[in-house]
Design a protein around this motif. Structure first.
Motif, mmCIF file in Angstrom:
data_model
loop_
_atom_site.group_PDB
_atom_site.id
_atom_site.type_symbol
_atom_site.label_atom_id
_atom_site.label_comp_id
_atom_site.label_asym_id
_atom_site.label_seq_id
_atom_site.Cartn_x
_atom_site.Cartn_y
_atom_site.Cartn_z
ATOM 1 N N VAL A 1 31.332 45.448 45.107
ATOM 2 C CA VAL A 1 32.280 44.137 45.182
ATOM 3 C C VAL A 1 33.171 43.753 44.701
ATOM 4 O O VAL A 1 33.384 43.546 43.310
ATOM 5 N N SER A 2 34.660 43.261 45.983
ATOM 6 C CA SER A 2 35.473 43.791 45.752
ATOM 7 C C SER A 2 36.039 41.928 46.429
ATOM 8 O O SER A 2 36.262 41.404 46.922
ATOM 9 N N VAL A 3 36.264 41.351 44.826
ATOM 10 C CA VAL A 3 37.191 39.284 45.124
ATOM 11 C C VAL A 3 39.010 39.444 45.120
ATOM 12 O O VAL A 3 39.254 40.210 43.938
ATOM 13 N N ALA A 4 38.745 39.126 46.027
ATOM 14 C CA ALA A 4 40.595 39.354 45.981
ATOM 15 C C ALA A 4 41.230 38.087 46.872
ATOM 16 O O ALA A 4 40.092 37.762 47.498
ATOM 17 N N TYR B 1 34.490 41.145 49.005
ATOM 18 C CA TYR B 1 33.812 41.719 50.847
ATOM 19 C C TYR B 1 32.727 42.851 49.702
ATOM 20 O O TYR B 1 32.988 43.427 48.291
ATOM 21 N N ALA B 2 32.448 43.683 50.355
ATOM 22 C CA ALA B 2 30.944 44.516 49.167
ATOM 23 C C ALA B 2 30.398 45.365 49.920
ATOM 24 O O ALA B 2 30.470 45.446 51.741
ATOM 25 N N TYR B 3 30.572 46.445 49.673
ATOM 26 C CA TYR B 3 30.567 48.172 50.110
ATOM 27 C C TYR B 3 29.742 48.817 49.352
ATOM 28 O O TYR B 3 30.096 49.081 48.065
ATOM 29 N N ARG B 4 29.309 49.927 50.034
ATOM 30 C CA ARG B 4 29.021 50.894 49.443
ATOM 31 C C ARG B 4 29.906 51.589 48.600
ATOM 32 O O ARG B 4 31.272 51.936 48.671
#
Lengths: 306, 493
Positions: B253-256, B468-471
């Motif tokens: 999980v990326s928080v930008a 953004y949430a990604y594998r």
């Protein structure tokens, strides 16, 4: 028979036109503006006015309606405001999914509701019948959005047996079908059961028993055929609704049918598409009602005379 | 059991479940569907349309960390404030095989500028385009445009022949080839867009072999699909999902920082909001810092300007102090010692936790005697009311799409679009719009924000984070501040 069919078709066309007119007016007096949504908050007032004119939305409602009905009579239902594509193509491209879901749901309903309904009627007062009644009361009370989300949580998120949505494969059909079918099974099961009980009490059944007819034959030839008439009526109405698109279930399971198209188009006030979906819905209900009427004549010879 | 047999029978009629992971195909579910692929059409400002277009098309110039980088243009110069000259890259081919020339760039600008809505308002100052030779494009303007290169970065280039063929048609009825890293394999508007890698891409070819962009309208559905490995990437997730997904070992999980901010406007065309003291009183009355920390702990941050920190022209100011006494005094100075009654409009789909935010504000306002009715509205109704200035107070989120202050401040506070007009703020904002020296523009925005911040056309509670949430199998995911990521650099294991 032919004059009967013709009369029904004329009535069907008039009903469709009345429904189109009513929904056309209701849609346009509902608050909200498709052009403001389409052009966004950057557009100037002049651009909004231009676009309104281009889509004919500046005309009085009755004039818009006349133009629409004129075109609709040639099966031209206009263009989507948001997508610029033909409404007819858009709606028809979503319809096969709705048709598939409606068919699979009705199939499940018929296969389960009718035999269980007859069974509980025959076993009236026994514990199996009580259990079925209780279960169907629960199934009847379940709201679709709740059943749908709970099924996703259990079967896709926890057990990972089924895809959470979409229509990429046959597996995707299972959960929406069950969600739609559960309350319908409950309704039809109870109806079938009540009707069977009523028929079982009828004098002609006592008469048949007295004549010494075998139990199975009484059930098949006399009880079920008579008990089926109200069930066919209700089932027909249910099928009509399903063919118009299952708005909630199609959204929860991301099933790309007419219901999903409808809800998306209402959200952006895409009048022509909403109108197109509603015409399809009206048409589905009318056609299934006609088919139900014809089905009566197959089940019960008395209708053929009337 | 019977239902399973039946389901099995029905399945025969439809293709079987496709194998979940094919070779380096990125499976994406954006928050809303991609309805068309026309980069110049009326849907051009929809985030997900732009996201799709960013894979298929290239602009002349792109911004990277706030600096312009050449894409289909290799160089550009501005001999005078009204003229821009671009050198067009050689050896670029469109997906249909045509070679790129300056005529294509010229046709793309003209096609966008004559359209209504979408990104066209960015080109109202266009005078004409000239193409003295196949490698040179000259853009002439009627007046100087400060954020010109930002606007150019949102202009996707299509072949002149296709633009001509499309004529007056825009939207889903139009298909235009691009020069981008991916080309369209199949597209069902509103449902699925399949892209495949452009193997003859002029730049470094993409590592992915394709992208499938699908529509999953429900948030729960999107998150479940991600957790179940039915998709690889999604974005725009609320706080509760961020907390849950961070615990999942398969996911990143990326928080930008984002270009999206919350606003809660007052309508200065209506009493008592014509008095700046009333507006300031309502701001001081709310403990904005705590509200934001409570409601948006992961996805929001207390705002210090009416634009976010990644937007050009950002200039942080001191947040309004939570001071009930000051708020009461300002109200009584404005002749409203007993408060007043009003309403706050919002649309539940317009921002994360928007309902809770509105209700929190309303409960704070009740403490200074201001009674506010919360008015949730359906999106089309809310939008129409907003345009018609048919509201006392209205709350929403808004992206600075070009990542330049002009898009937000220049548009909203010079034209009465927000109901607010101040000669002083307009002076700075219009000067910044026409100023071509970027250093001077920055100073002008600093001054404009000073005016806006103290004059309070609205409360600016929070800037939002892009989530953004990604594998874990993905790397180099573009954490776009406007939720319009480019995937040409994304890699999948």
């Amino acid at each position: 028979m032919i004059s009967y069919v013709l009369r029904r078709i004329v009535i069907a066309i008039l009903t469709t036109m009345a429904a189109v007119t009513a929904t056309f007016i209701m849609l346009r007096i509902a608050p909200g503006d498709p052009i403001a949504v389409l052009l966004g908050d950057m557009a100037s007032d002049a651009e909004i006015a231009d676009a309104r004119q281009a889509y004919g939305l500046d005309l009085p409602i009755w004039q818009q309606l006349m133009v629409y009905l004129g075109r609709a009579s040639t099966l031209d239902f206009g263009q989507s405001i948001a997508q610029g594509t033909s409404v007819r193509e858009l709606v028809l491209s979503h319809f096969p999914h709705t048709l598939l879901l409606a068919a699979s749901t009705m199939l499940v309903v018929i296969i389960l509701a009718l035999p269980i309904g007859i069974y509980t009627a025959v076993r009236k007062g026994q514990s199996a019948s009580h259990a079925t009644n209780a279960a169907s009361l629960v199934a009847l009370s379940l709201p679709e959005f709740w059943t749908g989300i709970v099924m996703i949580l259990i079967f896709s998120r926890m057990l990972r047996w089924l895809p959470s949505g979409g229509a990429e494969s046959g597996w995707s059909l299972i959960m929406p079908t069950i969600t739609l079918a559960l309350p319908l099974i409950a309704v039809n099961l109870r109806l079938m059961s009540t009707e069977t009980i009523n028929v079982l009490r009828a004098p002609y059944i006592t008469m048949a028993r007295a004549r010494g007819l075998p139990r199975g034959s009484i059930l098949r030839r006399h009880v079920i055929r008579n008990a089926l008439i109200p069930v066919v009526t209700v089932g027909g109405i249910q099928l009509g609704h399903l063919l118009g698109g299952a708005v909630i279930v199609e959204t929860v399971f991301n099933w790309p049918g007419v219901g999903q198209l409808l809800i998306r188009s209402i959200g952006i006030r895409d009048y022509p598409v909403v109108q197109g979906c509603l015409i399809l819905m009206t048409f589905s209900v009318i056609v299934t009602n006609m088919l139900v009427d014809f089905a009566y004549r197959l089940i019960d010879p008395r209708f053929r005379r009337g | 059991m019977r239902s399973f047999l039946l389901a099995a029978a029905v399945m025969v009629s439809v293709p079987l479940w496709q194998s979940p992971v094919a070779a380096k195909i990125l499976r994406v579910a954006p928050p809303s569907p991609v309805v068309d692929l026309d980069p110049h059409g009326p849907n051009g400002t929809l985030r997900d349309t732009l996201m799709a277009n960013r894979q298929i098309y290239d602009p002349l110039v792109e911004f990277n960390n706030g600096e312009p980088v050449g894409r289909l243009a290799t160089a550009w110069q501005q001999p005078d404030p009204l003229t821009w000259i671009f050198t067009i890259r050689d050896g670029v081919k469109f997906h249909d095989g045509q070679a790129l020339t300056s005529a294509d760039a010229a046709a793309s600008i003209e096609r966008l500028a004559k359209q209504k809505g979408g990104l066209a308002p960015l080109w109202t100052s266009l005078d004409k385009v000239e193409t003295p030779d196949p490698r040179t494009l000259i853009v002439r303007l009627k007046e100087p445009v400060g954020p010109f290169l930002r606007n150019v970065s949102l202009l996707q280039i299509v072949p002149a022949s296709s633009a001509k063929e499309a004529g007056d048609k825009y939207g889903a009825a139009v298909r235009l080839p691009g020069t981008g890293a991916f080309k369209v394999k199949s597209f069902r508007p509103g449902q699925v867009l399949e892209l495949e890698a452009n193997t003859s891409y002029w730049d470094k070819p993409p590592s992915l072999t394709g992208i499938v962009i699908q529509n999953i309208p429900e948030l729960t559905g999107r998150v479940t699909a991600l957790v179940n490995n039915e998709i690889d990437l999604t974005w725009f997730l609320p706080d509760d999902q961020v907390t849950a997904l961070k615990k999942n070992a398969d996911l990143t999980v990326s928080v930008a920082p984002s270009a999206i901010y919350y606003y809660s406007w007052f309508n200065p065309q209506r009493k008592p909001f014509n008095d700046p003291r009333v507006r300031q009183a309502l701001w001081h009355a709310v403990d904005v810092k705590s509200v934001v920390a409570d409601l948006l702990p992961e996805t929001g941050e207390l705002a210090r300007a009416p634009i976010t920190s990644v937007v050009f022209g950002y200039s942080p100011k001191t947040p309004y102090a939570y001071d009930v006494e000051k708020a009461k005094k300002l109200l009584s100075d404005a002749g409203l010692p007993n408060g007043f009654t009003t309403e706050l409009q919002y649309s539940p789909s317009q921002g994360p936790e928007i309902e809770q935010l509105a209700l929190a504000f309303i409960s704070y306002w009740s403490k200074i005697g201001v009674t506010v009715t919360p008015t949730p509205l359906e999106n089309p109704v809310w939008t129409k009311n907003l345009r018609d200035l048919n509201w006392d107070m209205t709350m929403s989120t808004n992206p600075s799409f070009t990542e330049d202050a002009d898009y937000t401040l220049g548009r909203l506070y010079t034209t009465k679009r927000s109901g607010y007009e101040s000669p002083e703020a307009s002076k700075f904002l219009l000067a910044a719009q026409r100023e071509v020296d970027q250093g001077k523009r920055k100073e002008l925005y600093d001054q404009a924000i000073d005016v806006l911040w103290s004059d309070a056309p609205g409360i600016f509670p929070a800037e939002l984070k892009a989530v953004y949430a990604y594998r874990k199998s993905l790397s180099n995911v573009d954490l776009s501040a406007t939720y319009t990521p480019r995937f040409r650099g994304t890699e999948a294991r």
